[in-house]
Write a protein that holds these residues in place. Structure first.
Motif, PDB file in Angstrom:
ATOM      1  N   VAL A  67       0.861  -1.188   0.000  1.00  0.00           N
ATOM      2  CA  VAL A  67       0.000   0.000   0.000  1.00  0.00           C
ATOM      3  C   VAL A  67       0.890   1.228   0.000  1.00  0.00           C
ATOM      4  O   VAL A  67       1.953   1.231   0.630  1.00  0.00           O
ATOM      5  CB  VAL A  67      -0.905   0.020   1.259  1.00  0.00           C
ATOM      6  CG1 VAL A  67      -1.729   1.296   1.324  1.00  0.00           C
ATOM      7  CG2 VAL A  67      -1.809  -1.188   1.291  1.00  0.00           C
ATOM      8  N   SER A  68       0.455   2.262  -0.696  1.00  0.00           N
ATOM      9  CA  SER A  68       1.142   3.542  -0.589  1.00  0.00           C
ATOM     10  C   SER A  68       0.147   4.673  -0.787  1.00  0.00           C
ATOM     11  O   SER A  68      -0.869   4.515  -1.464  1.00  0.00           O
ATOM     12  CB  SER A  68       2.297   3.666  -1.597  1.00  0.00           C
ATOM     13  OG  SER A  68       1.816   3.791  -2.904  1.00  0.00           O
ATOM     14  N   LYS A  69       0.469   5.783  -0.186  1.00  0.00           N
ATOM     15  CA  LYS A  69      -0.306   7.004  -0.341  1.00  0.00           C
ATOM     16  C   LYS A  69       0.649   8.023  -0.937  1.00  0.00           C
ATOM     17  O   LYS A  69       1.725   8.279  -0.396  1.00  0.00           O
ATOM     18  CB  LYS A  69      -0.840   7.500   1.000  1.00  0.00           C
ATOM     19  CG  LYS A  69      -1.828   8.646   0.864  1.00  0.00           C
ATOM     20  CD  LYS A  69      -2.257   9.200   2.220  1.00  0.00           C
ATOM     21  CE  LYS A  69      -3.157   8.236   2.951  1.00  0.00           C
ATOM     22  NZ  LYS A  69      -3.682   8.831   4.203  1.00  0.00           N
ATOM     23  N   THR A  70       0.270   8.578  -2.101  1.00  0.00           N
ATOM     24  CA  THR A  70       1.119   9.542  -2.784  1.00  0.00           C
ATOM     25  C   THR A  70       0.361  10.857  -2.992  1.00  0.00           C
ATOM     26  O   THR A  70      -0.862  10.873  -3.066  1.00  0.00           O
ATOM     27  CB  THR A  70       1.574   9.029  -4.165  1.00  0.00           C
ATOM     28  OG1 THR A  70       0.420   8.795  -4.974  1.00  0.00           O
ATOM     29  CG2 THR A  70       2.406   7.765  -4.046  1.00  0.00           C
ATOM     30  N   GLN A  71       1.143  11.918  -3.095  1.00  0.00           N
ATOM     31  CA  GLN A  71       0.573  13.236  -3.388  1.00  0.00           C
ATOM     32  C   GLN A  71       1.170  13.725  -4.700  1.00  0.00           C
ATOM     33  O   GLN A  71       2.379  13.597  -4.927  1.00  0.00           O
ATOM     34  CB  GLN A  71       0.893  14.220  -2.279  1.00  0.00           C
ATOM     35  CG  GLN A  71       0.286  15.591  -2.506  1.00  0.00           C
ATOM     36  CD  GLN A  71       0.550  16.515  -1.324  1.00  0.00           C
ATOM     37  OE1 GLN A  71       1.605  16.476  -0.716  1.00  0.00           O
ATOM     38  NE2 GLN A  71      -0.433  17.328  -1.009  1.00  0.00           N
ATOM     39  N   ILE A  72       0.328  14.281  -5.561  1.00  0.00           N
ATOM     40  CA  ILE A  72       0.829  14.882  -6.792  1.00  0.00           C
ATOM     41  C   ILE A  72       1.483  16.202  -6.418  1.00  0.00           C
ATOM     42  O   ILE A  72       0.838  17.106  -5.891  1.00  0.00           O
ATOM     43  CB  ILE A  72      -0.282  15.088  -7.830  1.00  0.00           C
ATOM     44  CG1 ILE A  72      -0.860  13.737  -8.259  1.00  0.00           C
ATOM     45  CG2 ILE A  72       0.258  15.854  -9.039  1.00  0.00           C
ATOM     46  CD1 ILE A  72      -2.007  13.830  -9.244  1.00  0.00           C
ATOM     47  N   MET A  73       2.795  16.281  -6.669  1.00  0.00           N
ATOM     48  CA  MET A  73       3.570  17.471  -6.305  1.00  0.00           C
ATOM     49  C   MET A  73       3.689  18.455  -7.460  1.00  0.00           C
ATOM     50  O   MET A  73       3.788  19.655  -7.255  1.00  0.00           O
ATOM     51  CB  MET A  73       4.978  17.061  -5.842  1.00  0.00           C
ATOM     52  CG  MET A  73       4.968  16.143  -4.632  1.00  0.00           C
ATOM     53  SD  MET A  73       4.159  16.839  -3.190  1.00  0.00           S
ATOM     54  CE  MET A  73       5.268  18.167  -2.818  1.00  0.00           C
ATOM     55  N   GLU A  74       3.713  17.919  -8.692  1.00  0.00           N
ATOM     56  CA  GLU A  74       3.894  18.790  -9.849  1.00  0.00           C
ATOM     57  C   GLU A  74       3.319  18.126 -11.092  1.00  0.00           C
ATOM     58  O   GLU A  74       3.437  16.912 -11.269  1.00  0.00           O
ATOM     59  CB  GLU A  74       5.383  19.071 -10.067  1.00  0.00           C
ATOM     60  CG  GLU A  74       5.674  19.982 -11.232  1.00  0.00           C
ATOM     61  CD  GLU A  74       7.159  20.233 -11.457  1.00  0.00           C
ATOM     62  OE1 GLU A  74       7.469  21.133 -12.234  1.00  0.00           O
ATOM     63  OE2 GLU A  74       7.999  19.523 -10.872  1.00  0.00           O
ATOM     64  N   ILE A  75       2.709  18.935 -11.936  1.00  0.00           N
ATOM     65  CA  ILE A  75       2.261  18.508 -13.255  1.00  0.00           C
ATOM     66  C   ILE A  75       2.808  19.534 -14.236  1.00  0.00           C
ATOM     67  O   ILE A  75       2.556  20.717 -14.102  1.00  0.00           O
ATOM     68  CB  ILE A  75       0.719  18.468 -13.360  1.00  0.00           C
ATOM     69  CG1 ILE A  75       0.135  17.465 -12.359  1.00  0.00           C
ATOM     70  CG2 ILE A  75       0.288  18.133 -14.780  1.00  0.00           C
ATOM     71  CD1 ILE A  75      -1.378  17.503 -12.240  1.00  0.00           C
ATOM     72  N   ASP A  76       3.587  19.060 -15.205  1.00  0.00           N
ATOM     73  CA  ASP A  76       4.150  19.942 -16.220  1.00  0.00           C
ATOM     74  C   ASP A  76       3.635  19.485 -17.579  1.00  0.00           C
ATOM     75  O   ASP A  76       4.105  18.483 -18.123  1.00  0.00           O
ATOM     76  CB  ASP A  76       5.682  19.900 -16.173  1.00  0.00           C
ATOM     77  CG  ASP A  76       6.328  20.918 -17.098  1.00  0.00           C
ATOM     78  OD1 ASP A  76       5.768  21.192 -18.192  1.00  0.00           O
ATOM     79  OD2 ASP A  76       7.400  21.431 -16.730  1.00  0.00           O
TER      80      ASP A  76
END
Length: 150
Positions: A67-76
């Motif tokens: 399991v992992s929880k990720t956050q979107i830090m950047e979209i280019d």
């Protein structure tokens, strides 16, 4: 210990634009495209496709359910890249910092997906994330196979 990195590049014949859009706006579809590696993706916070949104992943890696929880830090959009930062999950038992960059170079029928992870180990005996790089390569190939069939 400082930040280290690993990179894997995979040539794909399917659309690089479609690959980028999948990870940006519709990561919930990834499990249906690669069910032996990723079983589930849920939005935990925010709106998918926006910086700051948090996703909860269930996946199979190194013979175990993870399991992992990720956050979107950047979209280019110009570079067709997305950066995810690990917030919680199994990998936090090994790494103090774990950042995932997925970038697509599109050149007509020749596209290149580049996965780069930046990581800081919790201790010197923690392995480098080489098997995770293999995992990202498999995920990419599974997605490509699905898109080439359709």
């Amino acid at each position: 210990m400082g930040l280290s990195s690993r990179t894997v590049q995979i040539k794909i014949k399917s659309s690089g634009d479609v690959f980028h859009e999948l990870w940006k706006t519709d990561p919930h579809q990834v499990p249906s495209l690669t069910p032996t590696t990723i079983q589930n993706c849920q939005t935990h916070e925010g709106e998918v496709g926006t910086v700051g949104s948090v996703l909860l992943w269930n996946y199979f890696h190194d013979g175990k359910d993870r399991v992992s929880k990720t956050q979107i830090m950047e979209i280019d959009e110009g570079k067709k890249s997305i950066t995810f930062k690990l917030l919680e999950g199994d990998l936090t038992e090994l790494y103090k910092t774990f950042i995932i960059h997925v970038h697509v170079d599109t050149h007509g029928l020749s596209n290149l997906v580049t996965w780069t992870v930046e990581y800081e180990k919790l201790s010197p005996d923690v392995p480098d994330p080489d098997t995770l790089m293999e995992f990202y390569e498999k995920v990419t190939k599974d997605i490509e196979t699905h898109h080439l069939k359709n």
